[in-house]
Scaffold this active site. Structure first.
Site, PDB file in Angstrom:
ATOM      1  N   ARG A  61       8.152 -12.225  -6.509  1.00  0.00           N
ATOM      2  CA  ARG A  61       6.641 -12.287  -6.279  1.00  0.00           C
ATOM      3  C   ARG A  61       5.903 -12.865  -7.551  1.00  0.00           C
ATOM      4  NH1 ARG A  61       6.827  -8.326  -2.315  1.00  0.00           N
ATOM      5  NH2 ARG A  61       4.946  -8.914  -1.337  1.00  0.00           N
ATOM      6  N   GLN A 110       3.332 -17.479  -4.412  1.00  0.00           N
ATOM      7  CA  GLN A 110       2.470 -16.767  -3.802  1.00  0.00           C
ATOM      8  C   GLN A 110       2.119 -17.507  -2.336  1.00  0.00           C
ATOM      9  OE1 GLN A 110      -0.799 -16.115  -6.385  1.00  0.00           O
ATOM     10  NE2 GLN A 110      -0.749 -13.894  -5.825  1.00  0.00           N
ATOM     11  N   TYR A 114       8.677  -4.741  -7.630  1.00  0.00           N
ATOM     12  CA  TYR A 114       9.062  -3.569  -6.606  1.00  0.00           C
ATOM     13  C   TYR A 114       9.303  -2.063  -7.106  1.00  0.00           C
ATOM     14  CZ  TYR A 114       9.707  -7.437  -3.755  1.00  0.00           C
ATOM     15  OH  TYR A 114       9.636  -8.675  -2.803  1.00  0.00           O
TER      16      TYR A 114
HETATM   17  P1  NAD Z   1       6.901  -2.730  -0.734  1.00  0.00           P
HETATM   18  O1  NAD Z   1       6.573  -3.062   0.669  1.00  0.00           O
HETATM   19  O2  NAD Z   1       8.183  -3.086  -1.221  1.00  0.00           O
HETATM   20  O3  NAD Z   1       6.438  -1.347  -0.685  1.00  0.00           O
HETATM   21  C1  NAD Z   1       5.240  -0.578  -0.313  1.00  0.00           C
HETATM   22  C2  NAD Z   1       4.997   0.243  -1.625  1.00  0.00           C
HETATM   23  O4  NAD Z   1       5.545   1.664  -1.308  1.00  0.00           O
HETATM   24  C3  NAD Z   1       5.227  -0.360  -2.968  1.00  0.00           C
HETATM   25  O5  NAD Z   1       3.663  -0.369  -3.460  1.00  0.00           O
HETATM   26  C4  NAD Z   1       5.959   0.706  -3.691  1.00  0.00           C
HETATM   27  O6  NAD Z   1       5.528   1.014  -5.114  1.00  0.00           O
HETATM   28  C5  NAD Z   1       5.616   1.943  -2.839  1.00  0.00           C
HETATM   29  N1  NAD Z   1       6.564   3.286  -3.051  1.00  0.00           N
HETATM   30  C6  NAD Z   1       8.032   3.146  -3.102  1.00  0.00           C
HETATM   31  N2  NAD Z   1       8.561   4.545  -3.057  1.00  0.00           N
HETATM   32  C7  NAD Z   1       7.293   5.156  -3.005  1.00  0.00           C
HETATM   33  C8  NAD Z   1       7.038   6.598  -3.096  1.00  0.00           C
HETATM   34  N3  NAD Z   1       8.001   7.429  -3.363  1.00  0.00           N
HETATM   35  N4  NAD Z   1       6.106   7.177  -3.024  1.00  0.00           N
HETATM   36  C9  NAD Z   1       5.006   6.433  -2.737  1.00  0.00           C
HETATM   37  N5  NAD Z   1       5.107   4.978  -2.742  1.00  0.00           N
HETATM   38  C10 NAD Z   1       6.160   4.407  -2.941  1.00  0.00           C
HETATM   39  O7  NAD Z   1       5.641  -3.322  -1.712  1.00  0.00           O
HETATM   40  P2  NAD Z   1       5.001  -4.850  -1.691  1.00  0.00           P
HETATM   41  O8  NAD Z   1       3.632  -4.630  -0.841  1.00  0.00           O
HETATM   42  O9  NAD Z   1       5.974  -5.870  -1.103  1.00  0.00           O
HETATM   43  O10 NAD Z   1       4.652  -4.954  -3.154  1.00  0.00           O
HETATM   44  C11 NAD Z   1       5.515  -5.153  -3.960  1.00  0.00           C
HETATM   45  C12 NAD Z   1       5.133  -5.502  -5.375  1.00  0.00           C
HETATM   46  O11 NAD Z   1       4.897  -6.984  -5.204  1.00  0.00           O
HETATM   47  C13 NAD Z   1       3.636  -5.162  -5.820  1.00  0.00           C
HETATM   48  O12 NAD Z   1       3.836  -4.848  -7.188  1.00  0.00           O
HETATM   49  C14 NAD Z   1       2.866  -6.027  -5.436  1.00  0.00           C
HETATM   50  O13 NAD Z   1       1.515  -6.083  -6.299  1.00  0.00           O
HETATM   51  C15 NAD Z   1       3.493  -7.262  -5.923  1.00  0.00           C
HETATM   52  N6  NAD Z   1       2.912  -8.533  -5.098  1.00  0.00           N
HETATM   53  C16 NAD Z   1       3.057  -9.643  -6.217  1.00  0.00           C
HETATM   54  C17 NAD Z   1       2.479 -10.962  -5.640  1.00  0.00           C
HETATM   55  C18 NAD Z   1       2.438 -11.945  -6.489  1.00  0.00           C
HETATM   56  O14 NAD Z   1       2.308 -12.052  -7.645  1.00  0.00           O
HETATM   57  N7  NAD Z   1       2.614 -13.189  -6.021  1.00  0.00           N
HETATM   58  C19 NAD Z   1       2.310 -10.897  -4.266  1.00  0.00           C
HETATM   59  C20 NAD Z   1       2.409  -9.809  -3.535  1.00  0.00           C
HETATM   60  C21 NAD Z   1       2.917  -8.554  -3.992  1.00  0.00           C
END
Ligand code: NAD
Length: 373
Positions: free
Chosen positions: A119, A124, A230
């Site tokens: 990520r 991106q 994550y």
């Molecule tokens: P994901 O689909 O893996 O998980 C969804 C969400 O569930 C996450 O925010 C996680 O923290 C949350 N979660 C896990 N256990 C939990 C609990 N017990 N209670 C409440 N929430 C809980 O996550 P995602 O949407 O794939 O995003 C993962 C990360 O990647 C984030 O930090 C996001 O900002 C980052 N991201 C970065 C980029 C980039 O820089 N290119 C792009 C997209 C996402």
């Protein structure tokens, strides 16, 4: 290179790995593109549009028999059998599924799972988890809103006032943040929870309230930072305090959308049977983690069940229910990834020094590159 785009055959899968827009670019770069007849129909991509973009419309065997096959989902056994040894494959190939990786390796493929891309800023434009989760978060709110027997916005009418719906979002990653934004546009009052403290600001900037579960130890704070963005499994004591905070909000909520995931693991159960029981009749829960075991103890994949007067939606694969846009964004992700693995002469070139390529590579011409267990 000969690039093939077969139709997706898994139940409920309506997306396609290329669109007329991306085929046009591939053809312009000198590739020969073959598309299985009808492959894009459910995603609003007709054979004629593919033809006009420079593709040949072929049968299934010809599309699967290309040098490079672009797919949405992990190939099934009959598809693997139809692919040529030494071919390359790009798709959402389930990088945590060791049996799936072994099957692709046994078929002699060089396979790249786009979900495994880091990520990072550079990755991106090929981030399929984000492009698809964004759509899923949007559609989750629409599905929940249409199942809910009341309206979302506050309305003052001559016949009386309707209260705004209270929406609780558990997990505020890409899907959860889009769910907040969509529910906000519909006029709901929103609260959201996540383990990662970094999302508090994002939740608030979208106009929702952050359900704060303060850390009581340095270890909790450290684990909550996650790895690579994550989440990691939180200690039991924090999970209990989160459960208590969620339980209080559930009593007030009209719609609950759960999106919490931990890569490569079963989803955490955040909504217990007791919590469902405590909700108001007519409330709705949509469990977006249902394919990873579910965030709600009572959700069932592929069904909407009514328990204690609460509708619990377990619709799997939400992005496939918005197939045209989901395919358009996915196809662009694939096209951008291709730039990393195709050299200037149009041949496959796997540069393992590239962090994105290295992260996505599962197997390479008979060499098993990734094993999780
Ligand atoms: P994901 O689909 O893996 O998980 C969804 C969400 O569930 C996450 O925010 C996680 O923290 C949350 N979660 C896990 N256990 C939990 C609990 N017990 N209670 C409440 N929430 C809980 O996550 P995602 O949407 O794939 O995003 C993962 C990360 O990647 C984030 O930090 C996001 O900002 C980052 N991201 C970065 C980029 C980039 O820089 N290119 C792009 C997209 C996402």
């Amino acid at each position: 290179m000969l690039i093939g785009i077969p139709a997706e055959t898994r139940a409920g899968e309506a997306r396609v790995a290329a669109t007329a827009e991306t085929v046009k670019k591939l053809a312009a770069s000198g590739h020969r593109v073959v598309v299985e007849a009808g492959a894009g129909l459910r995603a609003a991509q007709t054979d004629d549009a593919f033809r006009a973009a420079g593709a040949e419309i072929v049968d299934r065997a010809a599309a699967l028999g290309a040098e490079l096959v672009l797919k949405v989902r992990l190939p099934q056994d009959d598809e693997l059998a139809a692919m040529r040894r030494g071919a390359a494959l790009i798709g959402m190939l389930e990088p945590f599924n060791d049996a799936g990786i072994a099957a692709m390796n046994a078929a002699g493929l060089t396979a790249f799972a786009l979900e495994a891309a880091p990520r990072t800023t550079r990755a991106q434009s090929m981030d399929v988890l984000s492009s698809q989760a964004n759509i899923a978060g949007y559609k989750a709110v629409l599905l929940a809103a249409t199942t809910y027997g009341r309206m979302m916005p506050m309305m003052m009418t001559a016949a009386g006032t309707v209260k705004a719906a209270r929406v609780l979002i558990l997990g505020a990653g890409v899907a959860g943040l889009q769910a907040i934004a969509t529910a906000k546009r519909l006029g709901a009052v929103i609260e959201a929870s996540d383990v990662r403290p970094a999302v508090k600001e994002q939740i608030e900037s979208l106009g929702a309230k952050f359900v704060d579960v303060p850390f009581e130890t340095e270890e909790e704070r450290e684990i909550a930072q996650g790895v690579g963005g994550y989440a990691r499994p939180m200690p039991a004591a924090w999970m209990q305090r989160q459960a208590a905070a969620v339980a209080e909000r559930m009593k007030q909520a009209d719609i609950v959308i759960t999106t919490a995931l931990i890569p490569g693991r079963k989803a955490p159960v955040l909504v217990t049977e007791e919590m469902v029981k405590s909700m108001k009749p007519g409330s709705v829960i949509l469990d977006m983690a249902v394919e990873q075991g579910g965030n709600c103890a009572l959700s069932e994949a592929g069904a909407t069940v009514v328990k204690y007067g609460v509708s619990i939606i377990g619709q799997p694969n939400l992005p496939a229910t918005v197939p045209a846009d989901a395919s358009a964004l996915y196809a662009r992700n694939v096209l951008d990834f291709l730039k990393l693995v195709v050299d200037k002469d149009g041949a496959l070139a796997v540069n393992r020094e590239d962090d994105i390529v290295a992260a996505c590579l599962l197997c390479a011409g008979g060499e098993l590159v990734r094993r999780n267990g």
